[in-house]
Motif scaffolding. Structure first.
Motif, PDB file in Angstrom:
ATOM      1  N   LEU A  60     -89.118 -34.898   3.438  1.00 13.01           N
ATOM      2  CA  LEU A  60     -89.152 -36.109   3.407  1.00 13.01           C
ATOM      3  C   LEU A  60     -87.925 -36.845   4.189  1.00 13.01           C
ATOM      4  O   LEU A  60     -86.719 -36.158   4.090  1.00 13.01           O
ATOM      5  N   PRO A  61     -87.816 -37.922   4.771  1.00 12.15           N
ATOM      6  CA  PRO A  61     -86.633 -38.302   5.278  1.00 12.15           C
ATOM      7  C   PRO A  61     -85.666 -39.178   4.402  1.00 12.15           C
ATOM      8  O   PRO A  61     -86.153 -39.400   3.188  1.00 12.15           O
ATOM      9  N   PHE A 105     -90.098 -38.360  -5.544  1.00 13.91           N
ATOM     10  CA  PHE A 105     -89.015 -37.615  -5.078  1.00 13.91           C
ATOM     11  C   PHE A 105     -88.257 -38.536  -4.022  1.00 13.91           C
ATOM     12  O   PHE A 105     -87.022 -38.180  -4.173  1.00 13.91           O
ATOM     13  N   ALA A 106     -88.856 -39.098  -3.523  1.00 13.50           N
ATOM     14  CA  ALA A 106     -88.369 -39.900  -2.155  1.00 13.50           C
ATOM     15  C   ALA A 106     -87.075 -40.838  -2.365  1.00 13.50           C
ATOM     16  O   ALA A 106     -86.141 -40.516  -1.705  1.00 13.50           O
ATOM     17  N   PRO A 107     -87.329 -41.415  -3.837  1.00  7.52           N
ATOM     18  CA  PRO A 107     -86.172 -42.409  -4.105  1.00  7.52           C
ATOM     19  C   PRO A 107     -84.768 -41.450  -4.226  1.00  7.52           C
ATOM     20  O   PRO A 107     -83.609 -42.014  -3.860  1.00  7.52           O
ATOM     21  N   PRO A 122     -83.875 -37.349   9.145  1.00  8.30           N
ATOM     22  CA  PRO A 122     -84.152 -36.094   8.377  1.00  8.30           C
ATOM     23  C   PRO A 122     -83.115 -35.705   7.082  1.00  8.30           C
ATOM     24  O   PRO A 122     -81.882 -35.733   7.485  1.00  8.30           O
ATOM     25  N   GLN A 123     -83.195 -35.130   6.156  1.00  3.51           N
ATOM     26  CA  GLN A 123     -82.563 -34.545   5.312  1.00  3.51           C
ATOM     27  C   GLN A 123     -81.717 -33.334   5.878  1.00  3.51           C
ATOM     28  O   GLN A 123     -82.562 -32.182   6.483  1.00  3.51           O
ATOM     29  N   SER A 124     -80.359 -32.981   5.827  1.00  2.00           N
ATOM     30  CA  SER A 124     -79.904 -31.784   6.164  1.00  2.00           C
ATOM     31  C   SER A 124     -80.115 -30.818   4.986  1.00  2.00           C
ATOM     32  O   SER A 124     -80.570 -31.303   4.006  1.00  2.00           O
ATOM     33  N   SER A 125     -79.687 -29.671   5.127  1.00  2.00           N
ATOM     34  CA  SER A 125     -80.006 -28.557   4.160  1.00  2.00           C
ATOM     35  C   SER A 125     -79.041 -29.114   2.925  1.00  2.00           C
ATOM     36  O   SER A 125     -79.289 -28.797   1.780  1.00  2.00           O
ATOM     37  N   VAL A 178     -77.859 -32.154   2.133  1.00  2.00           N
ATOM     38  CA  VAL A 178     -78.449 -33.612   1.591  1.00  2.00           C
ATOM     39  C   VAL A 178     -79.486 -32.960   0.577  1.00  2.00           C
ATOM     40  O   VAL A 178     -79.629 -33.723  -0.560  1.00  2.00           O
ATOM     41  N   PHE A 179     -80.423 -32.278   1.058  1.00  2.30           N
ATOM     42  CA  PHE A 179     -81.556 -31.890   0.424  1.00  2.30           C
ATOM     43  C   PHE A 179     -81.053 -31.127  -0.929  1.00  2.30           C
ATOM     44  O   PHE A 179     -81.731 -31.227  -2.108  1.00  2.30           O
ATOM     45  N   LEU A 180     -80.157 -30.164  -0.863  1.00  2.80           N
ATOM     46  CA  LEU A 180     -79.360 -29.646  -2.049  1.00  2.80           C
ATOM     47  C   LEU A 180     -79.000 -30.751  -3.028  1.00  2.80           C
ATOM     48  O   LEU A 180     -79.395 -30.654  -4.180  1.00  2.80           O
ATOM     49  N   CYS A 181     -78.266 -31.731  -2.562  1.00  3.47           N
ATOM     50  CA  CYS A 181     -77.828 -32.716  -3.494  1.00  3.47           C
ATOM     51  C   CYS A 181     -78.719 -33.651  -4.051  1.00  3.47           C
ATOM     52  O   CYS A 181     -78.724 -34.158  -5.076  1.00  3.47           O
ATOM     53  N   THR A 182     -79.815 -33.903  -3.166  1.00  5.15           N
ATOM     54  CA  THR A 182     -81.148 -34.619  -3.498  1.00  5.15           C
ATOM     55  C   THR A 182     -81.601 -33.927  -4.793  1.00  5.15           C
ATOM     56  O   THR A 182     -82.066 -34.623  -5.764  1.00  5.15           O
TER      57      THR A 182
END
Length: 155
Positions: free
Chosen positions: A59-60, A104-106, A73-76, A78-82
Motif C-alpha cells: 500500500l502507498p 490498514f491504509a490510514p 511506496p512504504q519503505s521497510s 515505514v512499513f514496520l512503524c505502520t
C-alpha cells in the motif's frame, strides 16, 4: 502472556504509540514479573509478524506522493512503524485489517508513526532489571520476514 493480557496492556496506549504513552506502558509492564515482559515481547513480535503481508506492505503512504503525483511506496522501516501503529490502535483495529485491507491504509500516514512501540519491551526489561536486554523472539518482526505473507519474495 495471553493475548487478552497483551491487548489489555496495549489498550493503555489509548490507540496511539506516542513517546509518552509508550513510556507509560513500559513503566506499567516493568512492574510485572520478567516472564510477563518476555511474554509481551513475544506477543508483540507475533502481532507485527502476522501483519507482515504483501497486501499491507505494498500500500502507498496515504499522505505522500512521489514525483509526478504517483503513489509513494512504504519503505521497510515505514512499513514496520505502520504495523506498530496498527497494533497500538488495539485489538479491534488489528483484527479488522485482516478482513479489509482498506482499514490498514490510514495507518500508513506519516502522522501515525508507531515506532515508539518497538522499544517498550526493552525499556520495560531495563526498568525491571537494570540490565539491557539483547532479546530474540520466536517471530521476527522485521519487514518481509513473514514468508507466507510475501510468497513471491525469493530467499
Amino acid at each position: 502472556m495471553t493475548w487478552a493480557d497483551f491487548w489489555a496492556l496495549i489498550a493503555t496506549l489509548n490507540g496511539e504509540a506516542t513517546e509518552e504513552s509508550c513510556q507509560r506502558l513500559a513503566e506499567k509492564l516493568s512492574r510485572r514479573p520478567v516472564p510477563d515482559i518476555i511474554g509481551f515481547a513475544e506477543r508483540h513480535a507475533e502481532a507485527l509478524y502476522r501483519l507482515d503481508q504483501e497486501k499491507f506492505g505494498t500500500l502507498p503512504v496515504v499522505d505522500l506522493t512521489a514525483r509526478f503525483g504517483s503513489p509513494f511506496p512504504q519503505s521497510s522501516d515505514v512499513f514496520l512503524c505502520t504495523r506498530c501503529a496498527v497494533v497500538a490502535a488495539g485489538q479491534t483495529v488489528w483484527e479488522s485489517v485482516f478482513f479489509d485491507v482498506d482499514k490498514f491504509a490510514p495507518y500508513t500516514s506519516s502522522e501515525r508513526d508507531g515506532e515508539w512501540l518497538l522499544y517498550v519491551p526493552d525499556k520495560a526489561y531495563q526498568l525491571a532489571t537494570g540490565k539491557e536486554w539483547d532479546r530474540r523472539t520466536r517471530y521476527c518482526y522485521e519487514s518481509y520476514s513473514n514468508r507466507d505473507g510475501w510468497p513471491d519474495l525469493s530467499d
